[in-house]
Design a protein around this motif. Sequence first.
Motif, mmCIF file in Angstrom:
data_model
loop_
_atom_site.group_PDB
_atom_site.id
_atom_site.type_symbol
_atom_site.label_atom_id
_atom_site.label_comp_id
_atom_site.label_asym_id
_atom_site.label_seq_id
_atom_site.Cartn_x
_atom_site.Cartn_y
_atom_site.Cartn_z
ATOM 1 N N CYS A 29 0.824 -1.220 0.000
ATOM 2 C CA CYS A 29 0.000 0.000 0.000
ATOM 3 C C CYS A 29 0.856 1.267 0.000
ATOM 4 N N GLY A 30 0.779 2.035 -1.064
ATOM 5 C CA GLY A 30 1.527 3.286 -1.171
ATOM 6 C C GLY A 30 1.102 4.319 -0.147
ATOM 7 N N LYS A 31 -0.193 4.424 0.106
ATOM 8 C CA LYS A 31 -0.686 5.401 1.090
ATOM 9 C C LYS A 31 -0.204 5.041 2.494
ATOM 10 N N CYS A 32 -0.115 3.751 2.772
ATOM 11 C CA CYS A 32 0.401 3.301 4.067
ATOM 12 C C CYS A 32 1.868 3.701 4.203
ATOM 13 N N ALA A 33 2.614 3.533 3.115
ATOM 14 C CA ALA A 33 4.032 3.915 3.130
ATOM 15 C C ALA A 33 4.184 5.411 3.377
ATOM 16 N N MET A 34 3.230 6.212 2.896
ATOM 17 C CA MET A 34 3.269 7.658 3.139
ATOM 18 C C MET A 34 3.004 7.975 4.611
ATOM 19 N N MET A 35 2.175 7.182 5.274
ATOM 20 C CA MET A 35 1.810 7.457 6.667
ATOM 21 C C MET A 35 2.820 6.907 7.670
ATOM 22 N N GLU A 66 -11.890 -7.723 12.263
ATOM 23 C CA GLU A 66 -12.509 -7.332 13.535
ATOM 24 C C GLU A 66 -12.591 -5.817 13.687
ATOM 25 N N TYR A 67 -11.573 -5.114 13.212
ATOM 26 C CA TYR A 67 -11.541 -3.651 13.349
ATOM 27 C C TYR A 67 -11.881 -2.941 12.044
ATOM 28 N N GLU A 68 -12.500 -3.691 11.122
ATOM 29 C CA GLU A 68 -13.020 -3.153 9.859
ATOM 30 C C GLU A 68 -11.986 -2.316 9.117
ATOM 31 N N ALA A 69 -10.778 -2.853 9.025
ATOM 32 C CA ALA A 69 -9.696 -2.177 8.320
ATOM 33 C C ALA A 69 -9.762 -2.524 6.834
ATOM 34 N N ASP A 70 -10.912 -2.235 6.224
ATOM 35 C CA ASP A 70 -11.100 -2.533 4.811
ATOM 36 C C ASP A 70 -10.554 -1.417 3.928
ATOM 37 N N ILE A 71 -10.364 -0.244 4.485
ATOM 38 C CA ILE A 71 -9.679 0.862 3.827
ATOM 39 C C ILE A 71 -8.362 1.028 4.566
ATOM 40 N N ILE A 72 -7.265 1.065 3.818
ATOM 41 C CA ILE A 72 -5.980 1.195 4.496
ATOM 42 C C ILE A 72 -5.256 2.434 3.996
ATOM 43 N N PRO A 73 -4.529 3.085 4.865
ATOM 44 C CA PRO A 73 -4.349 2.719 6.265
ATOM 45 C C PRO A 73 -5.581 3.049 7.106
ATOM 46 N N THR A 74 -5.775 2.261 8.142
ATOM 47 C CA THR A 74 -6.795 2.513 9.160
ATOM 48 C C THR A 74 -6.076 2.659 10.492
ATOM 49 N N PHE A 75 -6.468 3.671 11.250
ATOM 50 C CA PHE A 75 -5.861 3.943 12.561
ATOM 51 C C PHE A 75 -6.925 3.757 13.633
ATOM 52 N N ALA A 85 -11.673 5.600 18.961
ATOM 53 C CA ALA A 85 -11.909 6.237 17.663
ATOM 54 C C ALA A 85 -11.234 5.438 16.557
ATOM 55 N N VAL A 86 -11.686 5.700 15.331
ATOM 56 C CA VAL A 86 -11.087 5.099 14.140
ATOM 57 C C VAL A 86 -10.946 6.203 13.096
ATOM 58 N N MET A 87 -9.794 6.241 12.431
ATOM 59 C CA MET A 87 -9.577 7.157 11.310
ATOM 60 C C MET A 87 -9.054 6.324 10.141
ATOM 61 N N ARG A 88 -9.378 6.761 8.932
ATOM 62 C CA ARG A 88 -8.937 6.026 7.748
ATOM 63 C C ARG A 88 -8.317 6.974 6.734
ATOM 64 N N GLY A 89 -7.355 6.437 5.986
ATOM 65 C CA GLY A 89 -6.776 7.179 4.880
ATOM 66 C C GLY A 89 -5.544 7.976 5.242
ATOM 67 N N GLN A 95 -2.636 17.564 11.214
ATOM 68 C CA GLN A 95 -4.038 17.212 11.447
ATOM 69 C C GLN A 95 -4.137 15.916 12.262
ATOM 70 N N PHE A 96 -3.280 14.943 11.946
ATOM 71 C CA PHE A 96 -3.281 13.686 12.697
ATOM 72 C C PHE A 96 -2.980 13.956 14.164
#
Length: 107
Positions: A29-35, A66-75, A85-89, A95-96
Motif C-alpha cells: 500500500c503506497g498510502k500506508c508507506a506515506m503514513m 474485527e476492526y473493519e480495516a477494509d480501507i488502508i491505512p486505518t488507525f 476512535a477510528v480514522m482512515r486514509g 491534522q493527525f
Amino acid sequence: MLHLTARNFETEVKKSTLPTVVMFYAIWCGKCAMMKPVMEHLEEKYRGSIKFCEVEIEESAVLAAEYEADIIPTFVFFHNRELLAVMRGVIDEEQFEERLQKIFRNS
C-alpha cells in the motif's frame, strides 16, 4: 513501531496502560508507506505517553476484519481496554496530531 499479530494484540493493546494507536496497513500500500514516517515521528515525540503499533492486514486478517480495516491505512485508538476512535486514509501530520490529542485528551 511495535509490530502486532493476533498473538500479541491483546497484551500489547488491550492490557496496555498507555493510550495506544494501531495502524492497520499492507506492505503493498503506497498510502500506508506515506503514513509510516508520520507515525514514526509521532511515536518519537510521544514516547512514554502514547504507544504506537502496526498490524499488517494480510498477516493478521482476523484482526483487520474485527476492526473493519477494509480501507488502508486505518488507525484505531485505544485506552483502558476501550476503542475510542477510528480514522482512515492519508492524513497530514499536523491534522493527525490534532486529532490524536483530542481523542486522548482525557487519557
